[in-house]
Design an enzyme around this catalytic site. Structure first.
Site, PDB file in Angstrom:
ATOM      1  N   GLY A  10      68.895  17.728  25.910  1.00  0.00           N
ATOM      2  CA  GLY A  10      67.803  16.293  25.842  1.00  0.00           C
ATOM      3  C   GLY A  10      67.385  16.818  24.566  1.00  0.00           C
ATOM      4  CD  GLN A  11      64.282  12.341  22.522  1.00  0.00           C
ATOM      5  OE1 GLN A  11      63.869  12.245  21.466  1.00  0.00           O
ATOM      6  NE2 GLN A  11      63.746  11.611  23.720  1.00  0.00           N
ATOM      7  CG  LEU A  12      61.071  19.929  25.265  1.00  0.00           C
ATOM      8  CD1 LEU A  12      60.108  19.883  24.196  1.00  0.00           C
ATOM      9  CD2 LEU A  12      60.263  19.693  26.642  1.00  0.00           C
ATOM     10  CE1 TYR A 126      61.081   9.653  33.955  1.00  0.00           C
ATOM     11  CE2 TYR A 126      58.798   8.453  33.153  1.00  0.00           C
ATOM     12  CZ  TYR A 126      59.827   9.517  33.144  1.00  0.00           C
ATOM     13  OH  TYR A 126      59.645  10.313  32.153  1.00  0.00           O
ATOM     14  CE  LYS A 130      58.902  13.842  35.000  1.00  0.00           C
ATOM     15  NZ  LYS A 130      59.705  14.976  34.612  1.00  0.00           N
TER      16      LYS A 130
END
Length: 290
Positions: A10-12, A126, A130
């Site tokens: 992923g991005q992170l 979502y 979370k």
């Protein structure tokens, strides 16, 4: 020291991978769903048994906000069950856990930046899953760090910045919502902040201060402002029109206000948090060179 990074593609996770050379004394284990199923208690236990892990940074998440409304079971597994499993296993072996959460745990109806102690009230699947993940972690292993972030973008993966760059080449005119306000987060800045927290802990275990923290870049803007800045800094000529969220109905409700107060993480870990526009320029330069 060995650090497990979940959600590595992923991005992170990708940004952490880019920074790993700065910490040459550390050994990194980068995993994603193809190499470690973090929704399986047995798989995680087996992996932890076969690797000596000192730190876990959980970057994995189900982030398809609209799809989550109809794929609740999958969202729950990745966003709630997996963090619970990781927290439990970290406690068993004495590893430290840093988990990444989201601004979607709030209702988005505030008018001043959200602090870590403000009331949570997610408006969709979502955000709810979370928040459940956060609660599971604090229940299983209170000696963990949870970092809520927002509007994440990077030169990796799919995100708002890359979408705007694509549309800017395809269209002459574009409508972007102006009634949703928040703070963009350059994933490279968040990655560096996380590794700084880890680094401080390697110097002194007392520097690991458990709890919930907020991190995004400094400043507050609308998506309309963000889009305008992307085009201006990239030299793309396009007319951008401010529109209301109602003109872009989506299955999941978006927060109208999701600015996060960063005072706690900045003070506790002595972090310098860059201004959003400065970081956007850095990211755009990387994308251009890619």
């Amino acid at each position: 020291m060995q650090i497990l990074i979940t959600g590595a593609y992923g991005q992170l996770g990708s940004e952490i991978n880019e920074l790993k050379e700065m910490f040459g004394d550390w050994s990194f284990l980068f995993t994603d769903v193809d190499s470690l199923d973090i929704t399986s208690d047995d798989a995680v236990q087996e992996y932890f048994d076969s690797h000596k892990i000192d730190f876990v940074v959980n970057c994995a998440a189900y982030t398809a906000v609209d799809k989550a409304e109809t794929e609740q079971k999958t969202a729950d597994l990745v966003n709630a069950v997996a963090p619970k499993i990781l927290a439990k296993q970290c406690k068993l072996i004495g590893a430290k856990l840093i988990h990444v959460s989201t601004d979607y745990v709030f209702a988005g109806d505030a008018c001043t930046p959200y602090t870590e102690s403000d009331k949570t009230n997610p408006q969709g699947v979502y955000g709810t899953t979370k928040l459940d993940g956060e609660r599971f972690i604090l229940s299983e292993n209170p000696d963990s760090i949870i970092i809520r972030t927002a509007w994440l973008y990077s030169s990796f993966g799919n995100n708002f910045v890359k979408t705007m760059l694509r549309l800017g080449k395809e269209k002459d005119e574009l409508g972007v919502v102006f009634d949703q306000v928040g703070s963009p987060t350059y994933a490279a800045d968040l990655a560096e902040a996380i590794l700084q927290v880890v680094n401080r802990t390697t110097v002194d275990q007392n520097n690991f201060i458990p709890g919930i923290y907020h991190y995004s870049n400094e400043g507050a803007i609308s998506w309309f402002d963000f889009a305008k800045a992307i085009f201006e800094l990239s030299g793309i000529k396009i007319k951008v029109n401010p529109v209301l969220s109602d003109q872009f109905p989506t299955p999941a409700k978006r927060p109208h206000y999701s600015v996060l107060n960063k005072s706690k993480i900045r003070d506790k870990f002595e972090l310098k948090i860059p201004y959003w526009k400065d970081s956007l320029q850095v990211c755009l330069n990387r994308i251009e060179k890619a």
